[in-house]
Design a protein around this motif. Structure first.
Motif, mmCIF file in Angstrom:
data_model
loop_
_atom_site.group_PDB
_atom_site.id
_atom_site.type_symbol
_atom_site.label_atom_id
_atom_site.label_comp_id
_atom_site.label_asym_id
_atom_site.label_seq_id
_atom_site.Cartn_x
_atom_site.Cartn_y
_atom_site.Cartn_z
ATOM 1 N N ASP A 61 3.863 -2.788 10.888
ATOM 2 C CA ASP A 61 4.636 -2.131 9.837
ATOM 3 C C ASP A 61 5.325 -3.193 8.994
ATOM 4 O O ASP A 61 5.653 -4.288 9.483
ATOM 5 C CB ASP A 61 5.700 -1.196 10.438
ATOM 6 C CG ASP A 61 5.085 -0.049 11.223
ATOM 7 O OD1 ASP A 61 4.249 0.668 10.639
ATOM 8 O OD2 ASP A 61 5.432 0.117 12.411
ATOM 9 N N SER A 105 0.851 -1.192 0.000
ATOM 10 C CA SER A 105 0.000 0.000 0.000
ATOM 11 C C SER A 105 0.889 1.245 0.000
ATOM 12 O O SER A 105 2.081 1.176 0.330
ATOM 13 C CB SER A 105 -0.894 -0.005 1.238
ATOM 14 O OG SER A 105 -0.098 0.055 2.424
ATOM 15 N N PRO A 106 0.351 2.402 -0.391
ATOM 16 C CA PRO A 106 1.186 3.613 -0.472
ATOM 17 C C PRO A 106 1.933 3.943 0.813
ATOM 18 O O PRO A 106 3.067 4.434 0.764
ATOM 19 C CB PRO A 106 0.172 4.700 -0.836
ATOM 20 C CG PRO A 106 -0.898 3.979 -1.586
ATOM 21 C CD PRO A 106 -1.001 2.636 -0.925
ATOM 22 N N ASP A 107 1.326 3.657 1.977
ATOM 23 C CA ASP A 107 2.027 3.966 3.227
ATOM 24 C C ASP A 107 2.801 2.773 3.766
ATOM 25 O O ASP A 107 3.385 2.838 4.847
ATOM 26 C CB ASP A 107 1.045 4.483 4.280
ATOM 27 C CG ASP A 107 0.044 3.423 4.723
ATOM 28 O OD1 ASP A 107 0.060 2.305 4.155
ATOM 29 O OD2 ASP A 107 -0.752 3.710 5.636
ATOM 30 N N GLY A 108 2.784 1.650 3.023
ATOM 31 C CA GLY A 108 3.563 0.485 3.423
ATOM 32 C C GLY A 108 2.989 -0.313 4.560
ATOM 33 O O GLY A 108 3.682 -1.159 5.133
ATOM 34 N N SER A 109 1.718 -0.107 4.903
ATOM 35 C CA SER A 109 1.142 -0.783 6.066
ATOM 36 C C SER A 109 0.603 -2.174 5.757
ATOM 37 O O SER A 109 0.371 -2.953 6.680
ATOM 38 C CB SER A 109 0.018 0.069 6.672
ATOM 39 O OG SER A 109 0.539 1.279 7.176
ATOM 40 N N ARG A 136 -8.838 5.704 -3.254
ATOM 41 C CA ARG A 136 -8.218 5.813 -1.926
ATOM 42 C C ARG A 136 -8.846 6.935 -1.091
ATOM 43 O O ARG A 136 -8.263 7.427 -0.151
ATOM 44 C CB ARG A 136 -6.693 5.977 -2.024
ATOM 45 C CG ARG A 136 -6.056 4.799 -2.771
ATOM 46 C CD ARG A 136 -4.568 4.686 -2.559
ATOM 47 N NE ARG A 136 -4.043 3.537 -3.324
ATOM 48 C CZ ARG A 136 -3.970 2.288 -2.870
ATOM 49 N NH1 ARG A 136 -4.384 2.027 -1.657
ATOM 50 N NH2 ARG A 136 -3.493 1.316 -3.628
#
Length: 702
Positions: A90, A21-25, A48
């Motif tokens: 994370d 995902s864009p925030d890496g979650s 989104r």
């Protein structure tokens, strides 16, 4: 070159692309379908933007915990004992291998490390997915621990195809169009059960299409490799997405992880075919042939089982009489079912005391087995290792081995109790019993049955502070015994059964040679069962018998030919009382058995096409073996007749599939040669009558 945070797994004809995902979650699906589908904008892309839900709730996520995904269904619910539920993790790195991928996520506050596992099955279009959960610092309580989630984009309602039923009516193909909402199925019976199979196919209902096994366009499928409690849940979400979660269900409602302990979930097999449900079935068949390994190449012998002829009335003379008749019609294997051991005059006793009844075999059981083998037959035996009768010697010596809850009555099902196979001492007893039977007597075939689920599921002598996971422990014990049999007695053929088709899934199929789809052997009832079964499972594992059983759900009479053609669609067996058959019937049976032996390699190794449905006037199963150039068609007249010859009529036809339109195909039986185009467009002709309701056609490409 694949961009960072994006990975593609490539199967035989398909690809599966995952990205962060864009925030890496979390990891989310970018593309799944035919090879090259990942080249272009993702069909799963979304704005989104969210209102009243979180971005994680709307994402096509591969696996998310409650906490990060609070509202729309999560795969994992974890907490410290007595603490608040919720995980916020994370990304902690990726590791790619040859056809494999690991994606790690950590929550240092909770003390949880989660690894998403992916593995391509070589030579197939199946990708295996599972999850590893590790308690890194303290004890954890897992209320939900699914294996994976899969995401399928749809333009309208999702068409779900699944297999439903009950005892004696398993594997009924059922369909549902899910536009919005949640669909769930599963079992809490300690086995997959008769009501639902742990298998699901998903198609885009918005693309239309109808008729036959290939309806609906491209098909996605999942199957859970688990022999115990399970669930599959499909959620039709806003924005054109169906998300399916699957996993095991702990009996206790939660599983506890000790510090440093890792739990591995069951594997979820994920499959795709552009050729609809018919094509998806061939993907599953190829996968199950791979699960069979080298055992695939051992011919499945024509079986005779004496249960429907004699029931519990088992004695050496009667069994030998049946064995002689079975050998005469071409059987290769004789199996003595329930009733051969001490105390088993009916279903109220004997289970657990696995010694041959000396009264039934006065010259000794070894002599009896030798006599059977002297007829040129292999010998097999029925066992129910997980069961115990309350009046047995085993129960008197070890009442603590049966599931029960202190202070509560132990209910009998089929007049028996269930052993706690999660206990190592019970596993050792079962292994010792089977080893004794298989080494003392010349047994080449073992039918493992299970005729009751656990009810009062407790372990009475367990310490009060022990964290139990009874369902997983029972599954582990069951698989340990099967693995032992495979390793120690590799030449013994094993049949899996649980009151019929109550325990049919990939963990069992990988460790057995055949499975028993249902106790119902009536011709039209069985046809419906086998039609659904072949959507999910391969012919070489489908044991099917010819009997005289009347229909329970469809009592219309059918010929002996119909019963044979229906049964030879899998692994042919015979269970009728041959003493009651006329010489003419036995001669006909011998002819059908010989025909089956001639084509069984094509049936067990060929590509399968389901021709129509059992609701059509004609139904067929087509098997193609490109190596030999042979095509076998099992054709069955299932409906009303057209009135011919009294009234005008034309032959009914079955259109074949997958042939070369330019090829020439010869039917030696009718001395007719067809073009592939003719067989694809017009089909094979069949003129059904009151006395003619089945044919086996063998075409050879010229």
């Amino acid at each position: 070159m694949t961009p960072p945070g994006r990975w593609t797994l490539r199967a035989e004809h398909t690809s599966y692309t995952v990205r962060l995902s864009p925030d890496g979650s979390w990891a989310e699906l970018e593309a799944w379908g035919p090879a090259g589908v990942e080249d272009g904008p993702s069909a799963l892309d979304w704005s989104r933007r969210t209102h009243f839900i979180t971005p994680a709730d709307a994402a096509p996520a591969e696996y998310l915990p409650y906490g990060l995904r609070p509202f729309t269904g999560s795969e994992l619910i974890a907490a410290r004992p007595g603490g608040e539920r919720g995980t916020w993790w994370d990304f902690d790195g990726a590791k790619e291998g040859d056809g494999s991928l690991r994606l790690a996520f950590t929550d240092p506050v909770l003390g949880l490390r989660t690894v998403l596992r992916y593995e391509v099955v070589p030579g197939t279009d199946v990708i295996l997915r599972w999850t590893e959960l590790t308690a890194t610092t303290g004890e954890l309580r897992l209320e939900r621990l699914d294996s994976a989630a899969v995401n399928i984009p749809v333009t309208g309602a999702a068409r779900l195809t699944y297999l439903t039923g009950q005892w004696s009516q398993e594997f009924q193909r059922t369909q549902l169009d899910l536009a919005r909402g949640t669909f769930t199925m599963g079992s809490l019976q300690g086995v997959p059960g008769h009501a639902y199979a742990p298998w699901l196919a998903i198609q885009d209902g918005g693309r239309g299409g109808a008729g036959g096994a290939g309806e609906g366009g491209p098909a996605y499928g999942i199957a859970l490799e688990w022999s115990g409690n399970w669930h599959i849940t499909a959620e039709a979400e806003p924005g054109g997405l169906v998300r399916v979660r699957a996993g095991r269900v702990p009996h206790e409602g939660a599983v506890f992880l000790a510090p440093g302990e890792t739990l591995t979930t069951p594997r979820l097999a994920c499959a795709f075919s552009p050729d609809g449900l018919d094509g998806l079935s061939r993907v599953w068949h190829r996968y199950e042939r791979r699960l069979s390994g080298e055992r695939l190449h051992r011919p499945r012998k024509v079986l005779y089982n004496s249960w429907e002829a004699t029931g519990f009335d088992v004695d050496a003379a009667g069994q030998l009489e049946l064995a002689e008749l079975a050998a005469d019609i071409g059987a290769e294997l004789f199996v003595v079912d329930d009733g051969w051991f001490t105390g088993r005059g009916d279903d109220t006793g004997g289970l657990g005391d696995w010694y041959p009844d000396p009264a039934a075999f006065p010259q000794g059981f070894g002599r009896f087995v030798d006599d059977i083998r002297g007829l040129g037959l292999d010998f097999g035996l029925w066992v129910e290792p997980e069961a115990v009768s309350p009046g047995s010697r085993l129960y008197a010596e070890h009442p603590e081995w049966a599931y029960r809850i202190e202070g509560r009555p132990a209910r009998l099902v089929r007049n028996q109790l269930l052993l706690d196979l999660g206990r190592p001492d019970v596993q050792d007893f079962v292994i010792g019993t089977l080893d004794r039977l298989l080494t003392t007597y010349d047994i080449g075939y073992l039918k493992w049955d299970m005729n009751r689920p656990p009810t009062e599921r407790g372990r009475p002598d367990a310490a009060y502070d022990v964290r139990l996971d009874l369902d997983a422990e029972h599954v582990g014990g069951y698989l340990r015994v099967l693995d032992h049999l495979r390793a120690t007695h590799p030449d013994v053929t094993i049949e899996g059964c649980a009151g019929g088709g109550g325990r049919v899934e990939h963990a069992t199929i990988a460790r057995t040679d055949v499975v028993w789809p249902s106790d119902n052997t009536a011709p039209l009832d069985r046809l419906s069962i086998q039609y659904g079964f072949l959507h999910a499972h391969a012919p070489h594992v489908m044991s099917s018998w010819v009997t005289d059983a009347p229909g329970i759900f469809d009592p219309r009479p059918r010929s002996l030919a119909f019963r044979f053609v229906n049964a030879l669609c899998g692994v042919l067996g015979i269970g009728a009382d041959l003493r009651a058959w006329t010489p003419e019937q036995r001669a006909e049976a011998a002819r059908w058995t010989a025909r089956y032996k001639d084509v069984r390699e094509v049936i067990h190794h060929g590509d399968v096409h389901l021709l129509g449905t059992p609701e059509d006037p004609s139904f067929g199963v087509q098997y193609d073996d490109p190596r030999s150039g042979r095509t076998v068609v099992a054709a069955l007249g299932t409906g009303r007749l057209d009135g011919a010859p009294l009234l005008p009529g034309r032959p009914d036809r079955l259109r074949l599939r997958g042939l070369d339109p330019r090829g020439r195909y010869h039917d030696a039986g009718s001395d007719t040669t067809y073009s592939g185009a003719h067989l694809l467009h017009h089909g094979l002709p069949f003129t059904w009558s009151d006395g003619h309701d089945a044919e086996l056609v063998v075409l050879t490409r010229r």
